[in-house]
Design a protein around this motif. Structure first.
Motif, PDB file in Angstrom:
ATOM      1  N   VAL A  36       0.832  -1.209   0.000  1.00 17.34           N
ATOM      2  CA  VAL A  36       0.000   0.000   0.000  1.00 17.34           C
ATOM      3  C   VAL A  36       0.865   1.257   0.000  1.00 17.34           C
ATOM      4  O   VAL A  36       0.644   2.197  -0.779  1.00 17.34           O
ATOM      5  N   VAL A  37       1.861   1.284   0.866  1.00 19.24           N
ATOM      6  CA  VAL A  37       2.702   2.476   1.006  1.00 19.24           C
ATOM      7  C   VAL A  37       3.511   2.735  -0.262  1.00 19.24           C
ATOM      8  O   VAL A  37       3.589   3.877  -0.747  1.00 19.24           O
ATOM      9  N   ASN A  39       2.857   1.739  -3.299  1.00 14.63           N
ATOM     10  CA  ASN A  39       1.973   2.120  -4.395  1.00 14.63           C
ATOM     11  C   ASN A  39       1.553   3.582  -4.277  1.00 14.63           C
ATOM     12  O   ASN A  39       1.476   4.304  -5.279  1.00 14.63           O
ATOM     13  N   ARG A  40       1.311   4.035  -3.055  1.00 16.67           N
ATOM     14  CA  ARG A  40       0.957   5.443  -2.860  1.00 16.67           C
ATOM     15  C   ARG A  40       2.121   6.358  -3.207  1.00 16.67           C
ATOM     16  O   ARG A  40       1.938   7.449  -3.756  1.00 16.67           O
ATOM     17  N   PHE A  43       2.146   6.546  -7.023  1.00 18.56           N
ATOM     18  CA  PHE A  43       1.006   7.277  -7.572  1.00 18.56           C
ATOM     19  C   PHE A  43       1.041   8.759  -7.243  1.00 18.56           C
ATOM     20  O   PHE A  43       0.742   9.602  -8.095  1.00 18.56           O
ATOM     21  N   HIS A  44       1.418   9.102  -6.015  1.00 21.92           N
ATOM     22  CA  HIS A  44       1.323  10.492  -5.554  1.00 21.92           C
ATOM     23  C   HIS A  44       2.620  11.282  -5.679  1.00 21.92           C
ATOM     24  O   HIS A  44       2.587  12.511  -5.640  1.00 21.92           O
ATOM     25  N   ASN A 163      -6.144  15.010  -8.322  1.00 19.48           N
ATOM     26  CA  ASN A 163      -5.437  13.818  -8.779  1.00 19.48           C
ATOM     27  C   ASN A 163      -4.021  14.200  -9.205  1.00 19.48           C
ATOM     28  O   ASN A 163      -3.842  14.983 -10.137  1.00 19.48           O
ATOM     29  N   THR A 204       6.495  -3.196  -6.252  1.00 21.76           N
ATOM     30  CA  THR A 204       5.143  -3.292  -5.694  1.00 21.76           C
ATOM     31  C   THR A 204       4.346  -4.389  -6.375  1.00 21.76           C
ATOM     32  O   THR A 204       3.615  -5.154  -5.725  1.00 21.76           O
ATOM     33  N   THR A 271      -0.842   0.190 -10.932  1.00 18.91           N
ATOM     34  CA  THR A 271      -0.721   1.284  -9.960  1.00 18.91           C
ATOM     35  C   THR A 271      -2.053   1.997  -9.791  1.00 18.91           C
ATOM     36  O   THR A 271      -2.492   2.270  -8.666  1.00 18.91           O
ATOM     37  N   GLU A 275      -4.441   1.820  -6.415  1.00 16.08           N
ATOM     38  CA  GLU A 275      -4.738   3.070  -5.707  1.00 16.08           C
ATOM     39  C   GLU A 275      -6.234   3.235  -5.492  1.00 16.08           C
ATOM     40  O   GLU A 275      -6.667   3.689  -4.426  1.00 16.08           O
ATOM     41  N   TYR A 276      -7.052   2.860  -6.474  1.00 15.21           N
ATOM     42  CA  TYR A 276      -8.501   3.047  -6.372  1.00 15.21           C
ATOM     43  C   TYR A 276      -9.225   1.798  -5.879  1.00 15.21           C
ATOM     44  O   TYR A 276     -10.451   1.828  -5.703  1.00 15.21           O
TER      45      TYR A 276
END
Length: 308
Positions: A36-37, A39-40, A43-44, A163, A204, A271, A275-276
């Motif tokens: 989770v971490v 991937n964030r 993405f971010h 986003n 990931t 990814t 995320e979603y």
């Protein structure tokens, strides 16, 4: 036909980093929340930096040419068919169907497009317009569907500001259109952040293999199989039909368009899905199996359409 080794050299880093991720997940080295971490982070942070620089440095008129028309047609056929498979055959929700459509037609243009086309035709200039097309046209549509399903229709009005992928895309387009440049120090910082995106995304992906569900069912396996078939067979054939009989592109351009259309599903799709929380299993398996299948299809295309 080119030797298998040059083509395999483009795939080797993908399998190696995915394998590293699997070992990390299996050993629990980064803890239970690593997937989770990471991937964030991709993405971010990392992916927005990479996309911003890529678009800011590329003239926006690069994708206005006949070759891109053929590539776009193949993408439209593949994503449309992928959407039909998800919605009509497997009754998936809109978000999952959007991921299925993206997995069917969103190619790994940068990671594999550069090494494969350099090995086969000695020219990777087609990468830039393909990246622009996918980032500026395909990605916003898919993310709008995913974000709309997660937050409601009213939230779509503020989607570009919320986003990070779309915000980076919009800023990159502004910089490209105006010719602006970041200060050298900020530019270097973005390069370092962007460079971390691909390897982190692959690690990931590897971690997710250790966390895969114990049973996925025949329906999911059938959906993955159809998605991979659309990606590796239908998309390049559709591009070939447009580039050849309809547009009569020269042999060099024809080979380039079909090669790019046959590239496997990009890890970006996983990814976004992760995320979603929509269609992550389908995206993950489509990336892995299409990458494996494309080693064969790319070799056949190189032999059939390449210089004799």
């Amino acid at each position: 036909m080119p030797s298998l080794h040059p083509l395999l050299s483009g795939f080797a880093p993908i399998w190696a980093l995915t394998g590293v991720g699997y070992v990390v997940g299996r050993t629990g080295l980064l803890g239970p929340h690593a997937e989770v971490v990471l991937n964030r982070f991709v993405f971010h942070v990392a992916m927005p930096a990479a996309l911003f620089l890529m678009i800011a440095r590329t003239p926006l008129d690069r994708f206005a040419n006949p070759s891109m028309l053929a590539f776009a047609a193949g993408t439209a056929v593949a994503t449309g068919l992928g959407l039909f498979v998800g919605r009509r055959l497997f009754r998936r929700k809109p978000g999952e169907s959007a991921i299925g459509a993206m997995a069917s037609g969103y190619v790994n243009s940068a990671n594999l497009g550069i090494p494969v086309t350099m090995q086969v035709i000695g020219d990777a200039s087609f990468v830039a317009p393909v990246v622009l097309f996918q980032i500026l046209l395909v990605t916003p549509v898919v993310l709008a569907v995913l974000d709309g399903g997660a937050a409601g229709r009213r939230a779509l009005l503020t989607l570009p500001a919320r986003n990070p992928i779309l915000l980076a895309t919009a800023l990159g387009a502004v910089f490209s259109a105006t010719g602006m440049h970041l200060p050298a120090e900020l530019n270097r910082s973005c390069e370092l952040l962007g460079g971390a995106g691909v390897p982190t995304a692959l690690i990931t992906l590897g971690i997710s293999l250790h966390n895969r569900p114990p049973a996925e069912g025949r329906s999911r396996r059938a959906e993955v199989g159809l998605t991979v078939a659309i990606k590796t067979l239908v998309q390049p054939l559709a591009a070939l039909a447009v580039a050849g009989p309809l547009l009569h592109l020269p042999a060099h351009q024809l080979l380039t368009v079909v090669l790019f259309s046959a590239l496997p599903t990009a890890q970006n799709v996983y990814t976004y899905a992760r995320e979603y929380g929509q269609g992550a299993v389908l995206a993950r398996d489509a990336v892995l199996w299409s990458t494996l299948a494309s080693m064969a299809t790319l070799s056949v295309i190189s032999w059939a359409l390449g210089p004799k």
